[in-house]
Design an enzyme around this catalytic site. Structure first.
Site, mmCIF file in Angstrom:
data_model
loop_
_atom_site.group_PDB
_atom_site.id
_atom_site.type_symbol
_atom_site.label_atom_id
_atom_site.label_comp_id
_atom_site.label_asym_id
_atom_site.label_seq_id
_atom_site.Cartn_x
_atom_site.Cartn_y
_atom_site.Cartn_z
ATOM 1 N N CYS A 99 -18.628 -57.843 39.731
ATOM 2 C CA CYS A 99 -18.975 -56.378 39.890
ATOM 3 C C CYS A 99 -19.743 -55.978 38.683
ATOM 4 O O CYS A 99 -21.083 -56.279 38.537
ATOM 5 C CB CYS A 99 -17.827 -55.526 40.259
ATOM 6 S SG CYS A 99 -18.222 -54.129 41.141
ATOM 7 N N ARG A 133 -20.440 -45.317 48.354
ATOM 8 C CA ARG A 133 -19.813 -46.378 47.786
ATOM 9 C C ARG A 133 -19.319 -47.635 48.638
ATOM 10 O O ARG A 133 -19.178 -47.255 49.996
ATOM 11 C CB ARG A 133 -18.581 -45.843 47.237
ATOM 12 C CG ARG A 133 -18.576 -45.222 45.932
ATOM 13 C CD ARG A 133 -17.169 -45.184 45.098
ATOM 14 N NE ARG A 133 -16.959 -46.340 44.207
ATOM 15 C CZ ARG A 133 -17.826 -46.505 43.402
ATOM 16 N NH1 ARG A 133 -18.453 -45.827 42.687
ATOM 17 N NH2 ARG A 133 -17.411 -47.682 42.464
ATOM 18 N N HIS A 201 -13.758 -58.510 43.861
ATOM 19 C CA HIS A 201 -12.444 -58.051 42.938
ATOM 20 C C HIS A 201 -11.237 -58.855 43.788
ATOM 21 O O HIS A 201 -11.526 -59.524 45.057
ATOM 22 C CB HIS A 201 -12.189 -56.886 42.910
ATOM 23 C CG HIS A 201 -13.157 -56.229 41.935
ATOM 24 N ND1 HIS A 201 -13.453 -56.157 40.652
ATOM 25 C CD2 HIS A 201 -13.878 -55.214 42.492
ATOM 26 C CE1 HIS A 201 -14.109 -55.427 40.432
ATOM 27 N NE2 HIS A 201 -14.852 -54.799 41.569
HETATM 28 N N1 GLN Z 1 -19.980 -49.101 38.527
HETATM 29 C C1 GLN Z 1 -20.487 -50.109 38.961
HETATM 30 C C2 GLN Z 1 -20.747 -49.746 40.421
HETATM 31 O O1 GLN Z 1 -20.035 -48.707 41.268
HETATM 32 C C3 GLN Z 1 -19.425 -51.187 39.071
HETATM 33 C C4 GLN Z 1 -17.945 -51.029 39.759
HETATM 34 C C5 GLN Z 1 -17.172 -52.155 39.603
HETATM 35 O O2 GLN Z 1 -17.128 -53.010 38.714
HETATM 36 N N2 GLN Z 1 -16.250 -52.125 40.302
HETATM 37 O O3 GLN Z 1 -21.549 -50.314 40.947
#
Ligand code: GLN
Length: 253
Positions: A99, A133, A201
């Site tokens: 990520c 998101r 993740h």
């Molecule tokens: N800040 C980044 C995004 O939202 C990475 C988030 C993360 O590592 N889960 O894209």
């Protein structure tokens, strides 16, 4: 089994800053499976300011983090570690980046505020934050892992960044459930040389033992020219994998 085989040097990058949704479980899984194969894993934790020669490692891991942590790491990459890490990638060191860590291997990550954080640019990808998101359980299918037929890989994603791959780069896999790199082109992650970037993740490796073995094998081949890993009993890991698939399918987007 106590390790009598070769040492395997693992670098856990920024364990204090980049650790979302159990990312550190990936290092535990790498270490444990290496031990079960009779190898001798040694883990170094490396954070801001330190400047190791990354080519000396067999496996490097960096987890995910939010924009605030990414800003710190972006600076540390620029001032301290970027060139050594890029050399290691080109040299074929195995690198798993999740990520926020994945995003910073690319050309840049543009945050929701429009700020552009430069990455080390060793992998030809770039990331732009979207308005929505991308959250949820993910199932992908990959054919990069040796063996008969494609494999499923399971994980959990939560990112606003949408990542795009430059020409000639192959994604790690195709999305079956979830969003993946950008929610648009069906690709998830990237495999460049021995560097695997992914949004998954979870932790990723404990419930995807095929991916753990894929990384260990690539590391052993780079260092020793061969990798013979005798089969382990993966009943528990496979059960966790199947349970994650069922969960992702029951809440399909
Ligand atoms: N800040 C980044 C995004 O939202 C990475 C988030 C993360 O590592 N889960 O894209």
């Amino acid at each position: 089994m106590i390790g009598i085989g070769p040492e395997i040097k693992i670098c856990h990058l920024y364990p204090d800053l980049m650790n979302l949704y159990g990312d550190r479980g990936n290092v535990i899984a790498l270490k444990r499976r290496a031990e079960w194969y009779g190898l001798r894993p040694v883990v170094d934790e490396v954070s801001l300011e330190a400047k190791p020669d990354f080519r000396l490692y067999d496996v490097i891991f960096i987890g995910g983090g939010q924009d605030r942590e990414q800003q710190l790491i972006c600076l540390d990459f620029q001032k301290v570690k970027g060139s050594s890490l890029a050399e290691a990638v080109e040299d074929g060191v195995v690198l798993l980046a999740i990520c926020g860590g994945y995003q910073l291997l690319g050309r840049y990550y543009q945050t929701g505020d429009g700020e552009q954080l430069p990455g080390i640019g060793v992998v030809d990808v770039w990331t732009v934050a979207g308005k929505k998101r991308l959250i949820g359980n993910v199932v992908i299918e990959t054919d990069v892992i040796e063996g008969p037929g494609p494999r499923t890989v399971v994980g959990f994603e939560n990112h606003s960044g949408k990542t795009y791959l430059g020409g000639g780069l192959r994604p790690f896999g195709r999305v079956i459930n979830g969003y993946g790199n950008n929610g648009e082109d069906g690709g998830e992650g990237v495999l460049y040389r021995n560097t695997l970037g992914t949004y998954l993740h979870g932790s990723l490796l404990p419930k995807n033992p095929d991916v753990t073995d894929f990384l260990l094998r690539r590391a052993l081949v780079r260092r020793h020219g061969v990798a013979e890993l005798r089969p382990l009993d993966d009943t528990v890991e496979r059960r966790a994998h199947e349970a994650a698939i069922r969960r992702a399918r029951s809440k399909a987007h």
